[in-house]
Design a protein around this motif. Structure first.
Motif, PDB file in Angstrom:
ATOM      1  N   SER A   1       0.819  -1.034   0.018  1.00 36.18           N
ATOM      2  CA  SER A   1       0.120  -0.106  -0.253  1.00 36.18           C
ATOM      3  C   SER A   1       0.877   1.227   0.108  1.00 36.18           C
ATOM      4  N   ALA A   2       2.093   1.071   0.252  1.00 36.21           N
ATOM      5  CA  ALA A   2       3.009   2.484   0.033  1.00 36.21           C
ATOM      6  C   ALA A   2       4.443   2.054  -0.281  1.00 36.21           C
ATOM      7  N   GLU A   3       5.185   3.106  -0.591  1.00 36.06           N
ATOM      8  CA  GLU A   3       6.474   2.892  -0.973  1.00 36.06           C
ATOM      9  C   GLU A   3       7.173   2.550   0.041  1.00 36.06           C
ATOM     10  N   PRO A   4       8.419   2.133   0.207  1.00 32.09           N
ATOM     11  CA  PRO A   4       9.586   1.917   1.235  1.00 32.09           C
ATOM     12  C   PRO A   4       9.713   3.102   1.976  1.00 32.09           C
ATOM     13  N   THR A   5      10.067   3.132   3.178  1.00 35.78           N
ATOM     14  CA  THR A   5      10.309   4.130   4.048  1.00 35.78           C
ATOM     15  C   THR A   5      11.539   3.752   4.717  1.00 35.78           C
ATOM     16  N   GLU A   6      12.535   4.868   4.421  1.00 30.29           N
ATOM     17  CA  GLU A   6      13.935   4.836   5.140  1.00 30.29           C
ATOM     18  C   GLU A   6      13.784   4.904   6.634  1.00 30.29           C
ATOM     19  N   ILE A   7      14.408   3.886   7.454  1.00 31.72           N
ATOM     20  CA  ILE A   7      14.497   3.790   8.922  1.00 31.72           C
ATOM     21  C   ILE A   7      15.822   4.649   9.150  1.00 31.72           C
ATOM     22  N   GLY A   8      16.957   4.405   8.614  1.00 31.94           N
ATOM     23  CA  GLY A   8      18.055   5.048   9.042  1.00 31.94           C
ATOM     24  C   GLY A   8      19.226   4.537   7.832  1.00 31.94           C
ATOM     25  N   ALA A   9      20.289   5.198   7.988  1.00 30.63           N
ATOM     26  CA  ALA A   9      21.554   4.822   7.263  1.00 30.63           C
ATOM     27  C   ALA A   9      22.391   3.702   8.051  1.00 30.63           C
ATOM     28  N   ILE A  10      22.990   2.862   7.261  1.00 29.50           N
ATOM     29  CA  ILE A  10      24.027   1.800   7.712  1.00 29.50           C
ATOM     30  C   ILE A  10      25.587   2.184   7.503  1.00 29.50           C
TER      31      ILE A  10
END
Length: 444
Positions: free
Chosen positions: A423-432
């Motif tokens: 239902s939605a595009e990917p959401t970034e949580i944080g950089a690695i």
């Protein structure tokens, strides 16, 4: 083939990722983490693995490292390293049933390698624990006590006893089952392949004698010591625990003796062993085994099951024939240009009749509830396009999102999540950061 039971003379099947002989002096673990200093790194090593966030793992130079990252911004919250070279017997067990190992003992860490498409030069990265997806390695950790499950060899008189234990990042090791006695003149039962269930808090393990084909799966309550028999199995040498259904797989590396497999490249690097991927839906009513190495994949499924704690041991024979009650639904999938799977391997179930496939698009395909046949077209792609590489997906604990690692062309990567329903595009949580370039998620 390294696995956590293969380190000892008791189980004569290769070498473990890391093992070392130590003495049960109960003198504490020298070189423990977090011993002084006010740096952020020191503070992180003192934080527990339990808590909100993303559990991750990697392996470096004979050690297993575990991490907890924030699922809000991807920052590192906790880090623990387990290295057998500094192992000592515990003085203060962290588990209610824990005890110091007997006499001289050997610690063997499990392998946490999952990169079966790397190391094609024959390096160790070709020999992962299970050839399954990363989420199945979540059972190696007990987050509440920040411990790693290990296999121990204890010396009891003239006999060597194989049992299960837990290791802390300060180097201390505790056995989780009562001490055994052995004469050295007869086979003794070995307990190995421990797996922690994040659902019920039990530790599951396999019990068998070294030369027997028959084994027993048991569960241990690490706080009370209560041991229950869960089920029996044949030709089983390890346990895989599905974190979503709670189903326990007692399984093995299957030899492949078919003429078309003889002399093949896969046989040359695997020694003629077939690796089986196991998966089930959250209800435990649809169970599958998928054969990874030969390129002629079968998916065997069945309706019915008793849910959490059920043992699935109905594995095929060496001729790769379906056992009674199972249905063969996919054959020679890579050779069929019209196949729904194509060259993509199943990863895990995301719905009652839905299966997530490996690949940058995180494609979801469905089963017909009546015939259990795959639908002729993909149900949906959770990622529609782009030029990023998306790897090591795991399902969130509530089953609504997929967490994965995404890497851009410039090499930068980060944690991302995407709804299972698309239902939605990917959401970034944080950089690695580059220091965590080999970390893969195991539980969220």
């Amino acid at each position: 083939m390294p696995d956590e039971r293969s380190h000892s003379s008791f189980w004569k099947h290769g070498a473990a990722l890391a093992s070392v002989v130590v003495f049960a002096t109960a003198c504490g673990g020298g070189g423990g983490e977090g011993d002084g200093g006010d740096t952020h790194e020191d503070a992180v090593t003192q934080e527990p693995l339990a808590g909100e966030g993303i559990l991750g793992m990697d392996c470096w130079e004979g050690a297993v490292n575990a991490y907890r990252f924030s699922d809000q911004d991807g920052s590192l919250l906790a880090q623990h390293s387990y290295n057998p070279s500094g192992a000592t017997a515990t003085e203060e067990p962290r588990q209610g049933v824990g005890r110091a190992p007997e006499g001289e003992f050997t610690v063997a860490l499990p392998s946490c390698d999952i990169n079966y498409e790397d190391g094609q030069d024959g390096s160790d990265s070709w020999w992962p624990l299970s050839r399954n997806q990363a989420h199945e390695l979540a059972g190696l950790l007990i987050p509440e006590t920040s411990q790693l499950l290990v296999t121990l060899d204890e010396q009891a008189g003239s006999a060597q006893i194989t049992t299960i234990g837990a290791m802390s990042s300060d180097g201390t090791v505790e056995a989780l089952l009562p001490a055994e006695e052995g004469s050295g003149f007869s086979d003794t039962l070995g307990r190995f392949s421990p797996r922690y269930s994040h659902g019920d808090g039990l530790v599951y393990y396999l019990e068998k004698t070294p030369e027997s084909d028959e084994g027993t799966v048991k569960s241990l309550d690490p706080s009370s010591g209560d041991v229950q028999e869960v089920g029996s199995c044949t030709d089983c040498d390890r346990i895989i625990l599905d974190p979503y259904s709670g189903r326990v797989y007692a399984t093995n590396f299957l030899p492949v003796d078919s003429p078309e497999y003889e002399g093949s490249w896969e046989r040359s690097v695997t020694g003629g062993r077939e690796y089986v991927r196991h998966f089930s839906n959250r209800e435990g009513t649809l169970v599958g085994h998928f054969y990874v190495e030969t390129g002629t994949g079968w998916l065997w499924t069945r309706a019915g099951g008793s849910g959490a704690g059920a043992v699935s041991t109905e594995l095929p024979t060496n001729e790769l024939r379906p056992p009674d009650g199972w249905v063969k639904k996919i054959e020679h999938y890579e050779d069929d240009p019209g196949s729904v799977l194509g060259a993509r391997r199943p990863a895990f179930m995301v719905g009652e009749h839905e299966l997530l496939l490996e690949g940058d698009n995180l494609t979801v395909v469905g089963f017909d509830p009546q015939t259990l046949e795959l639908n002729p077209e993909p149900v949906r792609d959770l990622i529609q396009g782009g030029d990023r590489t998306n790897t090591t997906p795991i399902l969130s604990s509530d089953g609504t999102k997929v967490l994965f690692r995404s890497t851009a062309r410039d090499g930068s990567s980060g944690w991302y999540s995407v709804p299972v329903d698309g239902s939605a595009e990917p959401t970034e949580i944080g950089a690695i950061g580059p220091e965590h370039s080999e970390v893969f998620p195991v539980h969220w």
